[in-house]
Design a protein around this motif. Structure first.
Motif, mmCIF file in Angstrom:
data_model
loop_
_atom_site.group_PDB
_atom_site.id
_atom_site.type_symbol
_atom_site.label_atom_id
_atom_site.label_comp_id
_atom_site.label_asym_id
_atom_site.label_seq_id
_atom_site.Cartn_x
_atom_site.Cartn_y
_atom_site.Cartn_z
ATOM 1 N N VAL A 326 38.285 -32.013 -86.702
ATOM 2 C CA VAL A 326 38.831 -33.315 -87.189
ATOM 3 C C VAL A 326 38.373 -33.781 -88.741
ATOM 4 O O VAL A 326 37.205 -33.769 -88.998
ATOM 5 N N ASN A 327 39.322 -34.028 -89.353
ATOM 6 C CA ASN A 327 39.058 -34.491 -90.717
ATOM 7 C C ASN A 327 38.944 -36.168 -90.880
ATOM 8 O O ASN A 327 39.450 -36.648 -91.524
ATOM 9 N N MET A 328 37.723 -36.534 -89.829
ATOM 10 C CA MET A 328 37.557 -38.026 -89.883
ATOM 11 C C MET A 328 35.936 -37.792 -89.830
ATOM 12 O O MET A 328 35.255 -36.879 -89.399
ATOM 13 N N THR A 329 35.213 -39.079 -90.216
ATOM 14 C CA THR A 329 34.024 -39.286 -89.807
ATOM 15 C C THR A 329 33.487 -40.559 -89.797
ATOM 16 O O THR A 329 34.465 -41.393 -90.472
ATOM 17 N N ALA A 330 32.487 -41.009 -89.391
ATOM 18 C CA ALA A 330 32.074 -42.383 -89.420
ATOM 19 C C ALA A 330 30.614 -42.753 -89.771
ATOM 20 O O ALA A 330 29.655 -41.847 -89.698
ATOM 21 N N SER A 331 30.525 -43.951 -90.439
ATOM 22 C CA SER A 331 29.045 -44.432 -90.994
ATOM 23 C C SER A 331 28.350 -44.905 -89.498
ATOM 24 O O SER A 331 28.810 -45.314 -88.791
ATOM 25 N N THR A 332 26.952 -44.681 -89.909
ATOM 26 C CA THR A 332 26.067 -45.219 -88.865
ATOM 27 C C THR A 332 25.367 -46.458 -89.407
ATOM 28 O O THR A 332 24.649 -46.988 -88.705
ATOM 29 N N LYS A 333 25.648 -46.795 -90.690
ATOM 30 C CA LYS A 333 25.258 -48.034 -91.357
ATOM 31 C C LYS A 333 26.219 -49.140 -91.329
ATOM 32 O O LYS A 333 25.862 -50.338 -91.439
ATOM 33 N N GLU A 334 27.216 -48.855 -91.451
ATOM 34 C CA GLU A 334 28.533 -49.802 -91.474
ATOM 35 C C GLU A 334 29.578 -49.498 -90.450
ATOM 36 O O GLU A 334 29.731 -48.165 -90.056
ATOM 37 N N ASN A 335 30.496 -50.609 -90.029
ATOM 38 C CA ASN A 335 31.460 -50.241 -89.239
ATOM 39 C C ASN A 335 32.450 -49.754 -89.939
ATOM 40 O O ASN A 335 33.483 -50.401 -89.990
ATOM 41 N N SER A 336 32.376 -48.718 -90.230
ATOM 42 C CA SER A 336 33.478 -47.875 -91.092
ATOM 43 C C SER A 336 34.020 -46.355 -90.560
ATOM 44 O O SER A 336 32.892 -45.749 -90.295
ATOM 45 N N ILE A 337 35.132 -46.231 -90.609
ATOM 46 C CA ILE A 337 35.571 -45.003 -90.213
ATOM 47 C C ILE A 337 36.605 -44.398 -91.268
ATOM 48 O O ILE A 337 37.222 -44.985 -92.136
ATOM 49 N N TYR A 338 36.321 -43.108 -91.506
ATOM 50 C CA TYR A 338 36.785 -42.504 -92.914
ATOM 51 C C TYR A 338 37.697 -41.262 -92.507
ATOM 52 O O TYR A 338 37.489 -40.624 -91.440
ATOM 53 N N VAL A 381 35.253 -34.000 -94.784
ATOM 54 C CA VAL A 381 34.743 -35.279 -95.098
ATOM 55 C C VAL A 381 33.536 -35.490 -93.944
ATOM 56 O O VAL A 381 33.929 -35.187 -92.863
ATOM 57 N N THR A 382 32.321 -35.560 -94.244
ATOM 58 C CA THR A 382 30.894 -35.678 -93.243
ATOM 59 C C THR A 382 30.229 -36.907 -93.767
ATOM 60 O O THR A 382 29.920 -36.895 -95.049
ATOM 61 N N TYR A 383 30.061 -37.871 -93.138
ATOM 62 C CA TYR A 383 28.917 -38.767 -93.530
ATOM 63 C C TYR A 383 27.451 -38.500 -93.308
ATOM 64 O O TYR A 383 27.438 -37.929 -92.277
ATOM 65 N N ASP A 384 26.739 -38.481 -94.233
ATOM 66 C CA ASP A 384 25.286 -38.290 -94.114
ATOM 67 C C ASP A 384 24.333 -39.334 -94.275
ATOM 68 O O ASP A 384 24.252 -40.083 -94.951
ATOM 69 N N PRO A 385 24.095 -39.874 -93.099
ATOM 70 C CA PRO A 385 23.073 -41.053 -92.950
ATOM 71 C C PRO A 385 21.951 -41.063 -93.615
ATOM 72 O O PRO A 385 21.416 -42.361 -94.017
ATOM 73 N N ARG A 386 21.227 -39.831 -94.063
ATOM 74 C CA ARG A 386 20.086 -39.744 -95.043
ATOM 75 C C ARG A 386 20.078 -40.553 -96.238
ATOM 76 O O ARG A 386 19.203 -41.331 -96.407
ATOM 77 N N ASN A 387 21.149 -40.389 -96.825
ATOM 78 C CA ASN A 387 21.656 -41.076 -98.135
ATOM 79 C C ASN A 387 22.500 -41.855 -98.330
ATOM 80 O O ASN A 387 23.091 -42.355 -99.226
ATOM 81 N N ASN A 388 23.374 -42.193 -97.269
ATOM 82 C CA ASN A 388 24.447 -43.200 -96.945
ATOM 83 C C ASN A 388 25.542 -42.482 -98.072
ATOM 84 O O ASN A 388 26.088 -43.211 -98.713
ATOM 85 N N PHE A 427 36.464 -20.807 -98.248
ATOM 86 C CA PHE A 427 37.128 -21.579 -97.370
ATOM 87 C C PHE A 427 36.332 -22.198 -96.418
ATOM 88 O O PHE A 427 36.088 -22.232 -95.546
ATOM 89 N N PRO A 428 35.651 -23.328 -97.146
ATOM 90 C CA PRO A 428 34.516 -24.124 -96.327
ATOM 91 C C PRO A 428 35.356 -25.013 -94.983
ATOM 92 O O PRO A 428 36.179 -25.647 -95.347
ATOM 93 N N ALA A 429 34.849 -24.514 -93.989
ATOM 94 C CA ALA A 429 35.270 -25.160 -92.767
ATOM 95 C C ALA A 429 34.804 -26.762 -92.355
ATOM 96 O O ALA A 429 35.355 -27.518 -92.160
ATOM 97 N N MET A 430 33.564 -26.729 -92.723
ATOM 98 C CA MET A 430 33.031 -27.930 -92.187
ATOM 99 C C MET A 430 31.472 -27.808 -92.750
ATOM 100 O O MET A 430 30.693 -26.979 -92.953
ATOM 101 N N VAL A 431 31.045 -29.067 -92.977
ATOM 102 C CA VAL A 431 29.423 -29.376 -93.092
ATOM 103 C C VAL A 431 28.708 -29.606 -91.857
ATOM 104 O O VAL A 431 29.431 -30.429 -91.007
ATOM 105 N N VAL A 432 27.554 -29.069 -91.550
ATOM 106 C CA VAL A 432 26.720 -29.373 -90.384
ATOM 107 C C VAL A 432 25.283 -30.061 -90.680
ATOM 108 O O VAL A 432 24.707 -29.198 -91.496
ATOM 109 N N LEU A 433 25.198 -31.363 -90.473
ATOM 110 C CA LEU A 433 23.929 -31.924 -90.874
ATOM 111 C C LEU A 433 22.892 -31.800 -89.728
ATOM 112 O O LEU A 433 23.215 -31.488 -88.457
#
Length: 435
Positions: A326-338, A381-388, A427-433
């Motif tokens: 899925v080409n979506m991600t979500a913030s853990t600091k704000e109520n934001s969906i990308y 796209v992937t949300y990374d909470p470590r660095n927001n 051909f990058p498929a996804m980022v895994v944190l």
């Protein structure tokens, strides 16, 4: 006269003795300005606390309960990853004291994230890269380096999905490839399922200490996380299954046949089929599980299963066929969906939208437009909470490209902070944190 002199000497001597008696021996005390540290593998730190008094003091250093030294100073060597409690015990004939240091040693692949690549179908199988935080380069093909001789599927398998669960990295190779399990910090392979059910595994989700689920081309299969043995296919689900998300009492699965299917977490029985999801799913900071149905951004409450929606200025596209996560991600600091806006036709997209919970107008304009000549690829796209930050994967063509980029955007402002490029038909498929 002599008598008076002798008396004075006796008085002074007695007073001196009394002063010596008043100064009692002291138990040792230890102090340190810094008692917490973080190290990379191969680094070391010298622990030299302030100690008073030092005369007659004995010392013992322990690392996670094991005796490791008997001096006032100790050098800790970071030879393996983990959490280390380093304790200095000191004592004399009056008393004792202790000083505790807490040291975190990053595992070899712990202080960064993985980039899972599809590979060049028909030419080369998938691969795993690693990006260490703060670096300006990507360490390529790290699975192959850590597991020489282990087959990573074939040239007709594509690495499409991965997830870290209970310190294990589960990687699924599509089109008849294996499910490969590695230690998440060392990347050493710990097990695999050579052929997943119908031969076309898609995704994995962990459920509890012993159970997981595999989404496949013909439904969902339970997997024993201890033996990696597969159970029978879950009744009532047919066709391709993509992303799955576990929350509370339920598992939310994206299926080609029925869209969103809600499963009972304990029995794996079907609870509901609430809506015909186009893509899904991610969980927002508000706890809601988000997906999309055509041009509607949908949400479902994982407790009550109540639905809600908001209109987007574009239509989402089903991923079936050449499936990608899925080409979506979500913030853990704000109520934001990308969410990535699809490109025209088969072309890859160039715009990212952000939905702020409760604010429909936040979807009026794109939040990020990629630099010229770059296109989202894979999940994108992937949300990374470590660095927001938002970590975005791009290639240099609307249909294919050999120049790959990691773009690091500020998740709050949308400002581009850093770009890291690497060449190859990956051909990058996804980022895994790391969790």
């Amino acid at each position: 006269m002599k008598k008076h002199v002798h008396l004075l000497v006796l008085v002074l001597a007695f007073a001196a003795c009394r002063r010596n008696d008043d100064v009692s021996p002291m138990a040792p005390k230890a102090w340190a300005a810094k008692v917490q540290d973080t190290l990379a593998l191969g680094e070391s730190v010298r622990l030299a606390p302030l100690i008073n008094p030092t005369a007659g003091v004995t010392y013992q250093w322990q690392v996670n309960g094991e005796v490791s030294g008997a001096d006032s100073v100790y050098t800790f060597q970071a030879t393996e990853g983990g959490e280390f409690r380093v304790v200095l015990h000191l004592s004399n004939n009056v008393g004792r004291d202790s000083l505790v240091y807490n040291i975190k040693v990053w595992g070899k692949y712990e202080n960064g994230f993985f980039i899972l690549n599809e590979g060049w179908f028909g030419t080369e199988t998938g691969s795993v890269h690693y990006y260490a935080y703060g670096a300006d380069t990507v360490n390529t093909r790290v699975y192959k380096k850590e597991n020489p001789g282990n087959a990573f599927g074939t040239i007709t398998n594509t690495l499409q999905y991965g997830a870290i669960y209970h310190n294990k990295l589960y990687m699924m190779l599509k089109a008849g490839g294996p499910l490969i399990v590695t230690d998440a910090q060392t990347l050493k392979e710990t097990g695999r399922v050579e052929s997943v059910a119908d031969g076309n595994g898609m995704t994995f989700v962990g459920v509890d200490d012993n159970r997981g689920l595999i989404g496949a081309g013909d439904g969902i299969y339970p997997v024993n996380l201890n033996t990696l043995g597969l159970g029978g296919k879950i009744a009532g689900i047919s066709g391709t299954v993509g992303n799955m998300l576990q929350s509370g009492d339920y598992i939310f699965a994206h299926t080609a046949a029925d869209g969103l299917v809600v499963l009972d977490n304990a029995t794996f029985g079907i609870v509901q089929k609430p809506y015909k999801a186009t893509i899904g799913f991610v969980q927002g900071k508000d706890g809601l599980v988000y997906g999309a149905k055509d041009s509607l951004l949908m949400s479902i409450d994982p407790k009550t299963l109540e639905l809600d929606s908001v209109k987007m200025p574009f239509h989402t596209v089903v991923p079936w066929g050449a499936w990608r996560s899925v080409n979506m991600t979500a913030s853990t600091k704000e109520n934001s969906i990308y969410i990535v806006r699809p490109g025209a036709g088969w072309a890859y997209g160039t715009q990212l939208y952000r939905y702020t919970s409760g604010n429909a107008a936040s979807l009026d304009e794109p939040f990020i437009t990629l630099p010229d000549g770059q296109y989202f690829y894979g999940s994108g796209v992937t949300y990374d909470p470590r660095n927001n930050e938002l970590v975005i994967t791009t290639i240099n063509g609307p249909f294919s490209g050999s120049t790959n980029r990691l773009l690091f955007y500020d998740a709050a402002s949308g400002a581009l902070k850093k770009t890291v490029s690497f060449e190859g038909w990956y051909f990058p498929a996804m980022v895994v944190l790391q969790p």
